[in-house]
Design a protein around this motif. Structure first.
Motif, PDB file in Angstrom:
ATOM      1  N   LYS A 121     -14.501  -0.803   6.531  1.00  0.00           N
ATOM      2  CA  LYS A 121     -13.090  -0.998   6.852  1.00  0.00           C
ATOM      3  C   LYS A 121     -12.256  -0.983   5.569  1.00  0.00           C
ATOM      4  O   LYS A 121     -12.761  -1.310   4.489  1.00  0.00           O
ATOM      5  N   GLU A 122     -11.004  -0.640   5.742  1.00  0.00           N
ATOM      6  CA  GLU A 122     -10.113  -0.557   4.587  1.00  0.00           C
ATOM      7  C   GLU A 122      -9.797  -1.950   4.054  1.00  0.00           C
ATOM      8  O   GLU A 122      -9.495  -2.874   4.812  1.00  0.00           O
ATOM      9  N   LYS A 148       0.825  -1.202   0.000  1.00  0.00           N
ATOM     10  CA  LYS A 148       0.000   0.000   0.000  1.00  0.00           C
ATOM     11  C   LYS A 148       0.865   1.261   0.000  1.00  0.00           C
ATOM     12  O   LYS A 148       2.015   1.258   0.406  1.00  0.00           O
ATOM     13  N   LYS A 206      -5.184  -3.987   3.318  1.00  0.00           N
ATOM     14  CA  LYS A 206      -4.324  -3.129   4.126  1.00  0.00           C
ATOM     15  C   LYS A 206      -2.852  -3.333   3.826  1.00  0.00           C
ATOM     16  O   LYS A 206      -2.052  -2.403   3.899  1.00  0.00           O
ATOM     17  N   GLU A 207      -2.477  -4.573   3.526  1.00  0.00           N
ATOM     18  CA  GLU A 207      -1.072  -4.843   3.237  1.00  0.00           C
ATOM     19  C   GLU A 207      -0.697  -4.400   1.837  1.00  0.00           C
ATOM     20  O   GLU A 207       0.373  -3.824   1.627  1.00  0.00           O
ATOM     21  N   VAL A 252      -6.824   4.119  -1.362  1.00  0.00           N
ATOM     22  CA  VAL A 252      -7.491   3.564  -0.183  1.00  0.00           C
ATOM     23  C   VAL A 252      -8.871   3.081  -0.598  1.00  0.00           C
ATOM     24  O   VAL A 252      -9.697   3.858  -1.082  1.00  0.00           O
TER      25      VAL A 252
END
Length: 320
Positions: A159-160, A78, A163-164, A151
């Motif tokens: 929720k995102e 990310k 994420k990784e 994002v």
């Protein structure tokens, strides 16, 4: 050969020790009979390496094995976020953007996404023909890079997502045409295209050599020393820091540096490994100098990773 009499610890009989000597210094031969001739080996005994247990190479690390078993392709991590360590971080993070020279692939990505937005393309489109490669729109390397830099929020959980980072689709793993155009794409298992400095990224392997704080400090010192030399040779002082528009600060006075720099500048990194320090120093100097950077490394794997990283940051046309 010089002949010396020694006493053996076992039977106290006379023996001979043969020691190499120049022919001009040969002593008078000894005619006395002896029971045996002993040649003493003074080299230390061989010990088994405790690190590799005599195999000559290390076992794969646990993290590397997990990465290889989890996915058959690599990942683009990310986008770097603003640090939230300070009390006034919320205001700074609202206006924070990476500074410094923009990565070449990031500029390609923006042009690609703008072109497809104008054409009304979306993820439902089956194929993409851009006179270079043919693949599903959402599998295009520049679209994957865009997803990693964006994002994404789950509408239900709020929720995102990812994420990784974003994993490379397996459909691209054997596409040589794609790799010839986008060599920075982490298609191999365990590879990660990670944030380095500014918008620049570096290709690394999970569980293998990765850049650390040591690399960051080394690059900072190298950059600082260059500007000290420039200040000394020109006789002009350099401010210790300046404030940027977005609240960030850059040491050594960026505005003054622009006035002091001569061109061209050649920079050499001996033992550059996967190019972490080489690229961080180049990033900090290239806006101020007509820079030519050289990296020397013995390991072919590390050189390959460095070249692929550089293709993301400056374009493969600018790699010698």
């Amino acid at each position: 050969v010089e002949q010396k009499h020694v006493e053996t610890a076992e039977n106290e009989k006379e023996s001979l020790v043969l020691v190499s000597q120049p022919s001009s210094s040969l002593p008078t031969p000894v005619t006395k009979a002896v029971d045996q001739v002993a040649i003493i080996d003074t080299s230390p005994p061989m010990k088994e390496c405790k690190v590799c247990s005599g195999r000559g190479k290390l076992k794969p690390k646990q993290k590397e094995m997990q990465a290889l078993n989890r996915h058959s392709t690599g990942m683009i991590t990310k986008k770097r976020k603003c640090s939230s360590s300070s009390s006034s971080s919320s205001l700074k993070c609202d206006n924070w953007e990476p500074f410094g020279p923009a990565a070449f692939a990031l500029q390609q990505m923006k042009e690609y996404m703008e072109k497809n937005d104008r054409g009304g393309r979306n993820n439902a489109d089956a194929d993409e023909n851009d006179d270079e490669i043919q693949c599903h729109y959402k599998h295009h390397p520049l679209k994957i890079l865009h997803d990693a830099n964006t994002v994404q929020i789950d509408e239900k959980t709020k929720k995102e997502l990812n994420k990784e980072g974003v994993y490379i689709p397996t459909e691209l793993s054997d596409r040589k045409d794609i790799m010839s155009l986008y060599p920075w794409l982490p298609i191999n298992a365990g590879e990660q295209l990670c944030n380095l400095v500014g918008t620049w990224r570096i290709l690394q392997r999970v569980g293998s050599h990765r850049y650390t704080t040591d690399d960051v400090c080394t690059a900072y010192i190298a950059k600082t020393e260059v500007f000290k030399i420039i200040a000394t040779t020109t006789g002009r002082p350099i401010d210790s820091s300046i404030e940027m528009k977005n609240g960030n600060s850059i040491d050594a006075g960026k505005d003054n540096q622009r006035e002091l720099v001569p061109t061209p500048l050649k920079y050499l990194d001996l033992g550059c490994g996967n190019g972490s320090v080489l690229q961080m120093v180049s990033w900090s100097l290239m806006e101020h100098f007509d820079l030519t950077a050289f990296g020397i490394e013995a390991r072919s794997e590390a050189i390959s990773m460095a070249e692929r990283s550089l293709s993301f940051n400056i374009g493969k046309e600018n790699i010698g």
